[in-house]
Write a protein that holds these residues in place. Structure first.
Motif, PDB file in Angstrom:
ATOM      1  N   VAL A 186       0.861  -1.190   0.000  1.00 49.49           N
ATOM      2  CA  VAL A 186       0.000   0.000   0.000  1.00 49.49           C
ATOM      3  C   VAL A 186       0.890   1.231   0.000  1.00 49.49           C
ATOM      4  CG1 VAL A 186      -2.003   1.112   1.030  1.00 49.49           C
ATOM      5  CG2 VAL A 186      -1.599  -1.325   1.452  1.00 49.49           C
ATOM      6  N   GLU A 187       0.692   2.095  -0.968  1.00 50.90           N
ATOM      7  CA  GLU A 187       1.489   3.318  -1.091  1.00 50.90           C
ATOM      8  C   GLU A 187       0.591   4.543  -1.006  1.00 50.90           C
ATOM      9  OE1 GLU A 187       4.636   3.164  -1.115  1.00 50.90           O
ATOM     10  OE2 GLU A 187       5.196   1.196  -1.932  1.00 50.90           O
ATOM     11  N   GLY A 188       1.115   5.601  -0.364  1.00 48.14           N
ATOM     12  CA  GLY A 188       0.400   6.864  -0.302  1.00 48.14           C
ATOM     13  C   GLY A 188      -0.184   7.143   1.064  1.00 48.14           C
ATOM     14  N   ASP A 189      -0.913   8.253   1.156  1.00 47.30           N
ATOM     15  CA  ASP A 189      -1.512   8.701   2.415  1.00 47.30           C
ATOM     16  C   ASP A 189      -2.972   8.270   2.494  1.00 47.30           C
ATOM     17  OD1 ASP A 189       0.859  10.019   3.124  1.00 47.30           O
ATOM     18  OD2 ASP A 189       0.258  11.841   2.045  1.00 47.30           O
ATOM     19  N   LEU A 190      -3.348   7.705   3.632  1.00 51.38           N
ATOM     20  CA  LEU A 190      -4.736   7.302   3.825  1.00 51.38           C
ATOM     21  C   LEU A 190      -5.637   8.536   3.913  1.00 51.38           C
ATOM     22  CD1 LEU A 190      -4.404   4.432   6.455  1.00 51.38           C
ATOM     23  CD2 LEU A 190      -4.992   4.193   4.038  1.00 51.38           C
ATOM     24  N   PRO A 191      -6.794   8.498   3.289  1.00 53.00           N
ATOM     25  CA  PRO A 191      -7.739   9.614   3.412  1.00 53.00           C
ATOM     26  C   PRO A 191      -8.297   9.706   4.827  1.00 53.00           C
ATOM     27  CG  PRO A 191      -8.293   8.154   1.566  1.00 53.00           C
ATOM     28  CD  PRO A 191      -7.286   7.439   2.407  1.00 53.00           C
ATOM     29  N   ASP A 192      -8.858  10.847   5.177  1.00 50.94           N
ATOM     30  CA  ASP A 192      -9.533  10.987   6.459  1.00 50.94           C
ATOM     31  C   ASP A 192     -10.635   9.934   6.568  1.00 50.94           C
ATOM     32  OD1 ASP A 192      -7.940  13.132   7.047  1.00 50.94           O
ATOM     33  OD2 ASP A 192      -9.446  14.661   6.567  1.00 50.94           O
ATOM     34  N   GLY A 193     -10.753   9.345   7.757  1.00 50.17           N
ATOM     35  CA  GLY A 193     -11.795   8.354   7.990  1.00 50.17           C
ATOM     36  C   GLY A 193     -11.427   6.944   7.608  1.00 50.17           C
TER      37      GLY A 193
END
Length: 438
Positions: A165-172
């Motif tokens: 998994v790459e990147g920033d998790l969204p809010d929530g």
């Protein structure tokens, strides 16, 4: 020859051989654990193997907990508790009593498990320890009894299914949403007898309490173990928690050219909050597909999401609010330390003021024994790990699985609600785990 996976490296080290997936090895066990449900049968096997007068292989590394059917609600449960206490007293094992917490949380909090260890537990969610880079796996009571006597166990070295998994998790969106998505994609048996390995920038950014969630629920897709490679963050948190130095293994990642059974890649920004519909964790869907589903009960706890950070998030959402009319919430901290932290911070009061029922640390209604089980027709949204028929009570009840954020926001409306509708969900880090008092 190709490189090796982390699972191959861990079992090779414990077996003292150069092992590859598919090989059978006899490995030396670092830590063995049983609880009040699985312990009594394991002790019978131990007595059969040792002739009734043997000693456990390592008393200081044998951990016994009373957590699943506790506090006792009947004579049989109370008798099982006494069996645990008596065995621990006779053999010098570490024993944690009623209210001290769930086995998997206590073993990490109290420093019994370190990165690189081989941990055997008579409980399927013993995969949890992979969240700090240990090889944790569940075994039957008979195998555990043999380990108590010999300190060794045979394994078939598992293949590895890799999740990147790459990147920033969204809010929530949290680790619970990640693992539910993984299970939904590969199926409940899709990772059977494999190591589920979680890597990528997203995973590296996760605080330790969320990495434990990924390892914990590897078993819900059939995994033999779940592994997040240990890093300096693991060492810092464990050292702050235990007050002892933590040494990371030198070789603690899979080689780039290792042979993986399959690789599943995700972009974090594209992920949504997940809910697993009844009655299998693999029934995971984006929360939008079940928004509006009426709820009778909300359950916050278990070895998956009963840590301070999880319950603190729920308290932050419920602060100054009350549960929706006609709903009830059961909150069960994963350990006594978590419970005391909630008392000190005032968050326990926040929860009870909102109408929640906060119970002594333990497994609570997770396995359907007591303390908040569901009746016929009840619908529950839970932070638990399983939602099979009857898992939390009646065979005619319905259990949905979700993150603490989704459960908390849904509690305000009495129906499944997209947590992204709530403005200001906190992004919690490792500070709580490091500050919890023993």
């Amino acid at each position: 020859m190709t490189g090796k996976t982390l699972a191959e490296k861990l079992l090779s080290a414990k077996a003292g051989v150069d092992a590859r997936a598919g090989d059978y090895v006899e490995a030396v066990v670092d830590v063995a654990m049983a609880h009040d449900i699985t312990g009594p049968l394991a002790f019978q096997t131990f007595d059969e193997v040792t002739g009734g007068d043997g000693e456990v292989f390592a008393p200081g590394r044998t951990i016994l907990t009373i957590d699943h059917h506790a506090p006792a609600d009947g004579v049989q449960a109370a008798n099982n508790h006494n069996v645990i206490r008596e065995f621990a007293a006779e053999h010098g094992a570490h024993q944690y009593d009623v209210g001290e917490g769930i086995c998997h949380q206590v073993l990490i909090e109290e420093g019994h498990v370190a990165p690189g260890d081989l941990v055997i537990g008579a409980d399927s969610h013993s995969t949890t320890y992979g969240g700090i880079g240990a090889f944790g796996t569940g075994v039957g009571s008979s195998d555990l009894g043999t380990v108590l006597a010999t300190g060794e166990l045979w394994f078939r070295v598992p293949q590895t299914m890799r999740f990147v998994v790459e990147g920033d998790l969204p809010d929530g969106v949290y680790a619970k949403d990640l693992i539910l998505r993984f299970i939904g994609d590969v199926g409940f048996a899709g990772c059977t007898y494999m190591a589920a390995e979680y890597v990528g920038s997203t995973i590296e950014s996760l605080p330790i309490h969320q990495r434990l969630v990924l390892a914990n629920m590897a078993i819900e897709m059939g995994g033999k173990t779940g592994l997040v490679p240990a890093d300096e963050r693991v060492a810092r948190v464990l050292e702050a928690e235990t007050g002892s130095s933590v040494e990371l293994p030198d070789d603690r990642r899979s080689d780039d050219d290792a042979d993986f059974a399959s690789v599943h890649e995700y972009h974090a920004e594209e992920l949504a909050p997940q809910v697993s519909k009844p009655s299998n964790p693999e029934n995971a869907v984006d929360v939008g597909e079940v928004v509006g589903t009426d709820l009778d009960q909300l359950f916050v706890g278990t070895c998956t999401n009963g840590r301070y950070e999880d319950i603190s998030l729920v308290a932050s959402v419920l602060d100054g609010e009350t549960l929706a009319s006609g709903t009830r919430m059961v909150v069960v901290p994963a350990s006594g330390s978590v419970y005391r932290k909630l008392v000190r911070t005032g968050e326990l009061g926040t929860l009870t003021d909102a109408g929640a029922i906060v119970q002594a640390a333990g497994c609570g209604p997770c396995a359907g024994y007591h303390q908040g089980v569901l009746g016929d027709g009840d619908a529950c949204l839970a932070t638990a790990n399983r939602n099979f028929p009857g898992r939390e009570g009646s065979l005619q009840s319905s259990v949905y699985l979700a993150s603490p954020a989704t459960v908390a926001v849904s509690a305000l409306y009495g129906e499944i609600t997209d947590p992204r509708e709530y403005d200001g969900l906190p992004r919690l880090d490792d500070h709580a785990l490091a500050e919890v008092e023993a």
